[in-house]
Design a protein around this motif. Structure first.
Motif, PDB file in Angstrom:
ATOM      1  N   HIS A   1     -86.675  26.087   6.653  1.00 50.68           N
ATOM      2  CA  HIS A   1     -86.908  25.090   5.623  1.00 50.68           C
ATOM      3  C   HIS A   1     -86.791  25.690   4.223  1.00 50.68           C
ATOM      4  N   ARG A   2     -87.075  26.982   4.086  1.00 50.74           N
ATOM      5  CA  ARG A   2     -86.954  27.611   2.768  1.00 50.74           C
ATOM      6  C   ARG A   2     -85.515  27.617   2.287  1.00 50.74           C
ATOM      7  N   ALA A   3     -84.546  27.448   3.206  1.00 54.26           N
ATOM      8  CA  ALA A   3     -83.138  27.486   2.842  1.00 54.26           C
ATOM      9  C   ALA A   3     -82.620  26.119   2.405  1.00 54.26           C
ATOM     10  N   LYS A   4     -83.449  25.080   2.443  1.00 56.25           N
ATOM     11  CA  LYS A   4     -83.003  23.785   1.941  1.00 56.25           C
ATOM     12  C   LYS A   4     -82.701  23.894   0.456  1.00 56.25           C
ATOM     13  N   PRO A   5     -81.636  23.251  -0.001  1.00 55.35           N
ATOM     14  CA  PRO A   5     -81.300  23.321  -1.426  1.00 55.35           C
ATOM     15  C   PRO A   5     -82.473  22.915  -2.314  1.00 55.35           C
ATOM     16  N   ARG A   6     -82.659  23.633  -3.390  1.00 57.46           N
ATOM     17  CA  ARG A   6     -83.798  23.385  -4.271  1.00 57.46           C
ATOM     18  C   ARG A   6     -83.651  22.112  -5.081  1.00 57.46           C
ATOM     19  N   TRP A   7     -82.429  21.575  -5.152  1.00 56.68           N
ATOM     20  CA  TRP A   7     -82.223  20.382  -5.978  1.00 56.68           C
ATOM     21  C   TRP A   7     -82.711  19.108  -5.309  1.00 56.68           C
ATOM     22  N   TYR A   8     -83.074  19.161  -4.030  1.00 57.90           N
ATOM     23  CA  TYR A   8     -83.548  17.960  -3.335  1.00 57.90           C
ATOM     24  C   TYR A   8     -84.753  17.341  -4.051  1.00 57.90           C
ATOM     25  N   LEU A   9     -85.759  18.148  -4.356  1.00 52.05           N
ATOM     26  CA  LEU A   9     -86.983  17.630  -4.960  1.00 52.05           C
ATOM     27  C   LEU A   9     -86.753  17.070  -6.365  1.00 52.05           C
ATOM     28  N   PRO A  10     -86.122  17.817  -7.279  1.00 50.00           N
ATOM     29  CA  PRO A  10     -85.916  17.227  -8.623  1.00 50.00           C
ATOM     30  C   PRO A  10     -85.058  15.975  -8.609  1.00 50.00           C
ATOM     31  N   VAL A  11     -84.045  15.922  -7.750  1.00 51.22           N
ATOM     32  CA  VAL A  11     -83.221  14.712  -7.677  1.00 51.22           C
ATOM     33  C   VAL A  11     -84.034  13.533  -7.174  1.00 51.22           C
ATOM     34  N   ALA A  12     -84.827  13.750  -6.127  1.00 51.53           N
ATOM     35  CA  ALA A  12     -85.657  12.671  -5.590  1.00 51.53           C
ATOM     36  C   ALA A  12     -86.648  12.170  -6.634  1.00 51.53           C
ATOM     37  N   LEU A  13     -87.313  13.101  -7.329  1.00 49.94           N
ATOM     38  CA  LEU A  13     -88.258  12.703  -8.374  1.00 49.94           C
ATOM     39  C   LEU A  13     -87.554  11.988  -9.524  1.00 49.94           C
ATOM     40  N   TRP A  14     -86.397  12.501  -9.943  1.00 48.10           N
ATOM     41  CA  TRP A  14     -85.673  11.905 -11.073  1.00 48.10           C
ATOM     42  C   TRP A  14     -85.277  10.469 -10.748  1.00 48.10           C
ATOM     43  N   VAL A  15     -84.760  10.227  -9.547  1.00 41.62           N
ATOM     44  CA  VAL A  15     -84.371   8.867  -9.160  1.00 41.62           C
ATOM     45  C   VAL A  15     -85.581   7.945  -9.139  1.00 41.62           C
ATOM     46  N   ASP A  16     -86.673   8.404  -8.535  1.00 43.80           N
ATOM     47  CA  ASP A  16     -87.862   7.560  -8.417  1.00 43.80           C
ATOM     48  C   ASP A  16     -88.436   7.196  -9.785  1.00 43.80           C
ATOM     49  N   VAL A  17     -88.504   8.177 -10.680  1.00 43.29           N
ATOM     50  CA  VAL A  17     -89.115   7.931 -11.987  1.00 43.29           C
ATOM     51  C   VAL A  17     -88.187   7.137 -12.896  1.00 43.29           C
ATOM     52  N   VAL A  18     -86.952   7.585 -13.045  1.00 45.09           N
ATOM     53  CA  VAL A  18     -86.046   6.960 -13.996  1.00 45.09           C
ATOM     54  C   VAL A  18     -85.711   5.520 -13.601  1.00 45.09           C
ATOM     55  N   VAL A  19     -85.375   5.314 -12.336  1.00 39.88           N
ATOM     56  CA  VAL A  19     -85.010   3.956 -11.908  1.00 39.88           C
ATOM     57  C   VAL A  19     -86.185   3.008 -12.079  1.00 39.88           C
ATOM     58  N   THR A  20     -87.389   3.458 -11.727  1.00 35.29           N
ATOM     59  CA  THR A  20     -88.563   2.591 -11.850  1.00 35.29           C
ATOM     60  C   THR A  20     -88.854   2.263 -13.312  1.00 35.29           C
ATOM     61  N   VAL A  21     -88.806   3.265 -14.173  1.00 31.92           N
ATOM     62  CA  VAL A  21     -89.064   3.041 -15.596  1.00 31.92           C
ATOM     63  C   VAL A  21     -88.049   2.082 -16.196  1.00 31.92           C
ATOM     64  N   VAL A  22     -86.771   2.329 -15.917  1.00 35.69           N
ATOM     65  CA  VAL A  22     -85.719   1.497 -16.504  1.00 35.69           C
ATOM     66  C   VAL A  22     -85.786   0.064 -15.984  1.00 35.69           C
ATOM     67  N   SER A  23     -85.917  -0.111 -14.661  1.00 30.59           N
ATOM     68  CA  SER A  23     -85.894  -1.461 -14.096  1.00 30.59           C
ATOM     69  C   SER A  23     -87.108  -2.273 -14.526  1.00 30.59           C
ATOM     70  N   VAL A  24     -88.298  -1.664 -14.480  1.00 32.92           N
ATOM     71  CA  VAL A  24     -89.505  -2.397 -14.876  1.00 32.92           C
ATOM     72  C   VAL A  24     -89.460  -2.745 -16.362  1.00 32.92           C
ATOM     73  N   HIS A  25     -89.045  -1.801 -17.194  1.00 32.24           N
ATOM     74  CA  HIS A  25     -88.993  -2.056 -18.642  1.00 32.24           C
ATOM     75  C   HIS A  25     -88.000  -3.165 -18.956  1.00 32.24           C
ATOM     76  N   LEU A  26     -86.808  -3.114 -18.377  1.00 37.40           N
ATOM     77  CA  LEU A  26     -85.797  -4.128 -18.662  1.00 37.40           C
ATOM     78  C   LEU A  26     -86.233  -5.513 -18.202  1.00 37.40           C
ATOM     79  N   VAL A  27     -86.752  -5.605 -16.980  1.00 38.51           N
ATOM     80  CA  VAL A  27     -87.154  -6.920 -16.452  1.00 38.51           C
ATOM     81  C   VAL A  27     -88.343  -7.475 -17.235  1.00 38.51           C
TER      82      VAL A  27
END
Length: 480
Positions: free
Chosen positions: A18-44
């Motif tokens: 598991h230590r060999a999993k790419p390190r970008w998995y976590l930041p990408v997952a967090l970035w999508v969750d935070v940015v999409v939620t902020v943008v969609s809720v704010h716009l709507v």
């Protein structure tokens, strides 16, 4: 469920776990969750003129990431692993409940349609991002990356079975890097790398630790047998745990969902209770009701398409638009299954001439370029539209939306006792066989998938299969 073709264990270099999993998995997952939620809720909220759209967007993003963190979705062992759409939907429903409580506390309750419109993009984009991460991890594991180095220990029979099953697919994190035989005998795959004999001074545990370190194994998988008894298992576990090596035990069960297992201890003896397959109760009643309601609604909404397809079939070739065929249903009951005709009218008579060209390894007849298929029929099969009339069978109760493939009577006549078990439930319009490759599957793989479904069925698993069916239909893999 099969995720690839069998391959020889140890044939490729294996990376660490598991230590060999790419390190970008976590930041990408967090970035999508935070940015999409902020943008969609704010716009709507801003468009709907709800008060404090920025604060609401930030609160929703924090709540969404908090729910997933509590549910361990960001853990190293979890990221990239396939859990289906249902767990993520469960997380999203928890988010709705959490935000509803916050709305009551703050005395700010937006309109329900507005709130749903603001939060649905978060669920959709999270599902897409996790699917892409899972796809990347699957490709990495096919190249023997991001896997756990596993040392398998056991007597030849149990050891061979464990190694064979681990080598039969590439969608799991275990890669066998060595084997250790307990007692006499030689594994089928060839001479073992090491051999383990038990004495009275704990030497077996020390030897196994040395072997695990030499193979750089991160996990030792123990397959119990006549020689690998309870006391000896405990001795090995003590030695491995003291050395910091992870240990797993295979009880010899196959194709049994962990949801049906319950571990407990009696008089110092560890037991696994295996719950029987669901055969009735609330979930079965819910499945029956959902089948009938969904079939009726589907026929109503798709009626214009059904009329267009009927006209296209009649214009393309002579004969009726619908094709009737005898199939075997639950408990070997014969029923008439309906499909849109995708072949010439005398297709059944011509099949005898094509048996020598059968491309399937089992009892089913399959050809990639079957000359009996019409022009419109190729499109229907590629898109699975030829199966839409089976909604009538679901409405009648002969079939279910999800279940094993409905077999022909001549196929069932050649079934053994194992294959007959797949007839304990209603056949389905879709199932594990469709979302796992359809005609590209071997006969043994098809049977194993059907048996897994029969033994481990639940209403939630049906919902998961249906959510994966759309992708399988769009992909078209194995449809011919």
């Amino acid at each position: 469920m099969p995720g690839g073709r069998p391959k020889e264990a140890g044939a490729r270099p294996v990376a660490s776990g598991h230590r060999a999993k790419p390190r970008w998995y976590l930041p990408v997952a967090l970035w999508v969750d935070v940015v999409v939620t902020v943008v969609s809720v704010h716009l709507v909220f801003d468009t709907a003129r709800e008060p404090h759209p920025a604060r609401s967007a930030l609160a929703a993003a924090l709540a969404w990431t908090a729910v997933q963190a509590v549910r361990h979705r960001y853990g190293r062992a979890e990221l990239g692993e396939s859990r289906g759409a249902l767990p993520m939907l469960h997380d999203w429903l928890i988010l709705l409940g959490t935000l509803a409580v916050l709305c009551v506390i703050t005395r700010h309750t937006p309109e329900l349609p507005t709130a749903l419109a603001a939060l649905v993009p978060s669920l959709v984009c999270t599902l897409i991002s996790r699917r892409l991460i899972h796809r990347h991890l699957t490709e990495a594991r096919r190249a023997a990356q991001a896997v756990d180095r596993v040392l398998v220990v056991g007597e030849p029979g149990a050891l061979d079975d464990a190694v064979r099953r681990l080598a039969s697919s590439t969608d799991h994190p275990c890669a066998v890097v060595g084997t250790v035989v307990v007692g006499d005998g030689t594994p089928v795959g060839g001479p073992a790398a090491d051999r383990l004999d038990f004495g009275t001074d704990g030497a077996a545990g020390r030897l196994l630790v040395d072997t695990a370190r030499r193979h750089r194994a991160e996990l030792v998988l123990l397959a119990p047998g006549a020689r690998l008894t309870g006391d000896r298992l405990r001795e090995l576990c003590w030695a491995l745990h003291d050395a910091g090596v992870a240990v797993a035990l295979t009880p010899g069960l196959v194709e049994t969902s962990v949801k049906r297992l319950k571990a407990y201890s009696i008089a110092g003896l560890t037991m696994l209770r295996i719950e029987p397959p669901l055969g009735g109760g609330v979930q079965a009643a819910l499945k029956a009701a959902a089948d009938r309601c969904a079939a009726a609604l589907g026929l109503l909404l798709l009626s214009p398409l059904l009329v267009l397809l009927t006209a296209a079939i009649r214009l393309d070739s002579r004969g009726p638009a619908l094709y009737r065929q005898q199939r075997v249903g639950r408990d070997q009951e014969i029923f008439t299954m309906w499909k849109f005709r995708s072949m010439v009218t005398d297709a059944d008579r011509l099949m005898a001439q094509l048996q020598a060209r059968n491309e399937h390894d089992g009892l089913m007849f399959k050809m990639r370029r079957d000359p009996r298929v019409t022009r419109v029929g190729r499109v229907l099969r590629r898109t699975s539209l030829d199966e839409l009339p089976q909604l009538f069978n679901v409405l009648r109760g002969d079939m279910s939306l999800v279940g094993p493939r409905p077999p022909l009577p001549e196929e069932v006549a050649s079934y053994d006792a194992t294959a007959l078990r797949r007839l304990r439930v209603k056949p389905g319009m879709t199932g594990l066989w469709q979302v796992s490759g359809r005609s590209d599957l071997s006969w043994d793989e098809t049977i194993q998938l059907d048996l897994y479904y029969v033994d481990n069925w639940s209403f939630s698993s049906d919902l998961d299969v249906m959510s994966r069916t759309l992708r399988a239909v769009v992909d078209g893999r194995g449809a011919y």
